[in-house]
Motif scaffolding. Structure first.
Motif, short mmCIF file in Angstrom:
data_model
loop_
_atom_site.label_atom_id
_atom_site.label_comp_id
_atom_site.label_asym_id
_atom_site.label_seq_id
_atom_site.Cartn_x
_atom_site.Cartn_y
_atom_site.Cartn_z
N ILE A 257 0.84 -1.21 0.00
CA ILE A 257 0.00 0.00 0.00
C ILE A 257 0.87 1.25 0.00
N ALA A 258 1.87 1.30 0.88
CA ALA A 258 2.72 2.48 0.98
C ALA A 258 3.49 2.72 -0.31
N ASN A 259 4.04 1.66 -0.91
CA ASN A 259 4.81 1.81 -2.14
C ASN A 259 3.94 2.29 -3.30
N THR A 260 2.71 1.79 -3.37
CA THR A 260 1.81 2.22 -4.45
C THR A 260 1.39 3.67 -4.27
N LEU A 261 1.06 4.06 -3.03
CA LEU A 261 0.68 5.44 -2.78
C LEU A 261 1.84 6.39 -3.06
N ARG A 262 3.05 5.98 -2.72
CA ARG A 262 4.21 6.83 -3.02
C ARG A 262 4.33 7.05 -4.52
N LEU A 263 4.12 6.00 -5.30
CA LEU A 263 4.23 6.13 -6.75
C LEU A 263 3.13 7.05 -7.29
N VAL A 264 1.92 6.91 -6.76
CA VAL A 264 0.83 7.78 -7.19
C VAL A 264 1.15 9.23 -6.90
N LEU A 265 1.78 9.48 -5.75
CA LEU A 265 2.04 10.85 -5.31
C LEU A 265 3.29 11.48 -5.92
N THR A 266 4.18 10.67 -6.45
CA THR A 266 5.45 11.21 -6.94
C THR A 266 5.63 11.09 -8.45
N ASP A 267 4.88 10.23 -9.09
CA ASP A 267 5.04 10.02 -10.54
C ASP A 267 3.79 10.56 -11.24
N ARG A 268 3.90 11.74 -11.83
CA ARG A 268 2.74 12.39 -12.44
C ARG A 268 2.16 11.56 -13.60
N ARG A 269 3.03 10.94 -14.38
CA ARG A 269 2.54 10.14 -15.49
C ARG A 269 1.76 8.93 -14.98
N PHE A 270 2.28 8.32 -13.92
CA PHE A 270 1.61 7.17 -13.32
C PHE A 270 0.22 7.57 -12.81
N ARG A 271 0.16 8.71 -12.12
CA ARG A 271 -1.12 9.17 -11.57
C ARG A 271 -2.08 9.55 -12.69
N ALA A 272 -1.55 10.17 -13.76
CA ALA A 272 -2.41 10.56 -14.88
C ALA A 272 -2.98 9.33 -15.58
N ASP A 273 -2.15 8.30 -15.75
CA ASP A 273 -2.62 7.07 -16.38
C ASP A 273 -3.71 6.42 -15.53
N LEU A 274 -3.53 6.52 -14.20
CA LEU A 274 -4.50 5.92 -13.30
C LEU A 274 -5.81 6.69 -13.31
N SER A 275 -5.72 8.00 -13.17
CA SER A 275 -6.94 8.82 -13.12
C SER A 275 -7.62 8.92 -14.48
N GLY A 276 -6.85 8.80 -15.54
CA GLY A 276 -7.42 8.90 -16.88
C GLY A 276 -7.96 7.60 -17.43
N GLY A 277 -7.84 6.53 -16.66
CA GLY A 277 -8.38 5.25 -17.09
C GLY A 277 -7.47 4.47 -18.02
N HIS A 278 -6.24 4.96 -18.25
CA HIS A 278 -5.31 4.23 -19.11
C HIS A 278 -4.70 3.03 -18.38
N MET A 279 -4.81 3.05 -17.05
CA MET A 279 -4.28 1.96 -16.24
C MET A 279 -5.24 1.76 -15.06
N THR A 280 -5.58 0.53 -14.79
CA THR A 280 -6.44 0.24 -13.65
C THR A 280 -5.60 0.14 -12.38
N LEU A 281 -6.26 0.24 -11.24
CA LEU A 281 -5.53 0.10 -9.98
C LEU A 281 -4.91 -1.29 -9.82
N PRO A 282 -5.59 -2.37 -10.19
CA PRO A 282 -4.91 -3.68 -10.17
C PRO A 282 -3.65 -3.71 -11.03
N ASP A 283 -3.69 -3.03 -12.21
CA ASP A 283 -2.48 -2.94 -13.03
C ASP A 283 -1.38 -2.19 -12.29
N ALA A 284 -1.77 -1.13 -11.60
CA ALA A 284 -0.79 -0.34 -10.85
C ALA A 284 -0.14 -1.18 -9.75
N LEU A 285 -0.94 -1.99 -9.08
CA LEU A 285 -0.39 -2.86 -8.03
C LEU A 285 0.63 -3.84 -8.62
N GLU A 286 0.31 -4.41 -9.76
CA GLU A 286 1.24 -5.36 -10.36
C GLU A 286 2.54 -4.67 -10.77
#
Length: 458
Positions: A257-286
């Motif tokens: 959980i902590a590692n995923t939240l850190r990536l969401v908060l520090t990687d703008r492209r990662f967060r944009a892909d997540l919020s824009g639907g280009h990547m699902t949260l299960p994909d992010a976890l993997e």
């Protein structure tokens, strides 16, 4: 391509290299050390663990799978460790708690392993996944309610750490009131404080009482299902496997959980892909499980006879460490680490073979649902410090964030209608009072010493 392994005859025996898996270099940059070892030795490297005891660190993805899936060559039974047989691992050695044999499913092989693990996996498989997610949503919301009005939080201590234990206490059949106390006791234990032994005793006594209650009044929970399983586990076996599941889920899921939240908060492209639907949260976890596995290494396996692995001559009784993080970054399977690996679950984060983590889907469900709930409740959450200020701690088996400070728009709106779960609660009173707990601390240790430092935080 990775560096070819040198001829075994040219390789110094374990114990000769200066590369230690403990100390300042290993703790400051474990991945850097792994790559240095890969460049020097190839897919399997001779290393030193605490006390300068020799071991083999498995760096290659293919070689990690070979070790994990070949119990006839590489046993999980620590009684095969030659250094232990020769008296080189005294009772006060730092690795003794992790290598002292016990009749627990992850330290046995053959028919006994099938019996014990069968009871665990059969019971875990009885859970309704939708029910698990309801627990996660409920506790995630209660934790968020606890800091929502302040506009600030530490997402490690206030969210990532307590959430898995709160959910797991429900799954094993404990009352709600036990959750915060067990979270604090588990934190205390894993940090190795001066009260860790008392916290360990508190957890043991709590689990023993739980088994007694569930024997009298069973329910639809993990403890009751272990009690009624056809293998007829003893009470001691049930307590030990409850402890194993609780502590393993606590540390590994909190790190995920902590590692995923850190990536969401520090990687703008990662967060944009997540919020824009280009990547699902299960994909992010993997993706996180590939790049930052909750455990960096697993100790250990022991060679059942003389064999060869990755060009190295492994002798009977040698100890091997599964290099999960190193194997996930093996250039033979990931020549470009910047490329996403969406939907690919062939990482090593949950190991493989007969000892593969049996609770990985529950861990994923806790992380997935918990993070989704947090981001929905705090849509403008941002890191409250610069990324460079984030601090880490590393040990032989894991690397974890110390804190993840965030800021967001404060709100007084609760969605749960119940009292918030306090993020930090006082250590449970039974830990500090005389009586049964004190007696448990003072009597000789007959079980469970290994896990108190299994993921010990230095």
């Amino acid at each position: 391509m990775s560096t070819p392994a040198p001829d075994p005859a040219a390789v110094p025996p374990p114990g000769c290299p200066a590369h230690r898996l403990y100390g300042p270099e290993a703790e400051a940059d474990p991945m850097g050390l792994y790559e240095k070892l890969r460049a020097e030795y190839g897919s399997v490297a001779p290393v030193l663990v605490q006390g300068d005891l020799p071991a083999w660190l498995v760096l290659g993805h293919r070689e990690n799978l070979d070790v994990a899936r070949s119990p006839s060559r590489f046993s999980r039974d620590p009684r095969r460790w030659r250094d232990m047989q020769e008296g080189n691992v005294p009772p006060d050695h730092p690795l003794t708690p992790m290598t002292a044999w016990q009749p627990v499913c992850h330290l046995v092989e053959g028919a006994e392993h099938e019996r014990l693990r069968g009871a665990v996996t059969d019971s875990l498989e009885r859970f309704d996944r939708r029910g698990i997610r309801r627990y996660v949503t409920r506790f995630a919301n209660q934790l968020i309610d606890g800091f929502l009005q302040t506009g600030r939080a530490d997402l490690v201590a206030d969210f990532a750490e307590p959430l898995p234990m709160l959910v797991m206490t429900q799954l094993v059949g404990m009352p709600d009131s036990y959750g915060p106390r067990l979270v604090e006791a588990a934190r205390d234990m894993l940090k190795g404080t001066e009260t860790a032994v008392a916290s360990n005793a508190y957890v043991t006594e709590t689990l023993e009482q739980l088994v007694d209650r569930k024997r009298a009044v069973p329910g639809r929970d993990f403890t009751s299902w272990l009690l009624e399983h056809r293998t007829q586990l003893t009470d001691d076996e049930i307590v030990e496997h409850l402890r194993l599941v609780l502590i393993a889920a606590f540390e590994t899921t909190a790190n995920l959980i902590a590692n995923t939240l850190r990536l969401v908060l520090t990687d703008r492209r990662f967060r944009a892909d997540l919020s824009g639907g280009h990547m699902t949260l299960p994909d992010a976890l993997e993706q996180v499980l590939w790049d930052e596995p909750p455990l960096t290494t697993i100790l250990g396996r022991w060679a059942t006879g003389d064999t060869e692995l990755g060009g190295m001559a492994v002798k009977a009784g040698d100890m091997l460490l599964l290099g999960l993080a190193a194997g996930n970054a093996d250039p033979d399977i990931r020549p470009d680490l910047t490329l996403p690996v969406h939907g690919n679950r062939s990482h090593l984060s949950f190991s493989s073979g007969p000892h593969e983590c049996p609770g990985q889907d529950i861990g994923r469900a806790i992380a997935d649902t918990g993070i989704d709930t947090l981001l929905a409740r705090l849509p403008d959450v941002e890191l409250a410090v610069s990324e460079a200020e984030l601090r880490w701690k590393s040990s032989l088996m894991s690397r974890h964030l110390i804190e993840l400070p965030v800021a967001f728009t404060p709100s007084g709106t609760s969605v749960t209608g119940s009292n918030p779960v306090p993020a930090r609660v006082p250590a449970p009173a039974p830990v500090r009072v005389p009586g049964a707990i004190r007696e448990a601390v003072e009597r000789p240790v007959r079980r469970a010493s290994w896990w108190a430092r299994l993921f010990r935080r230095r």
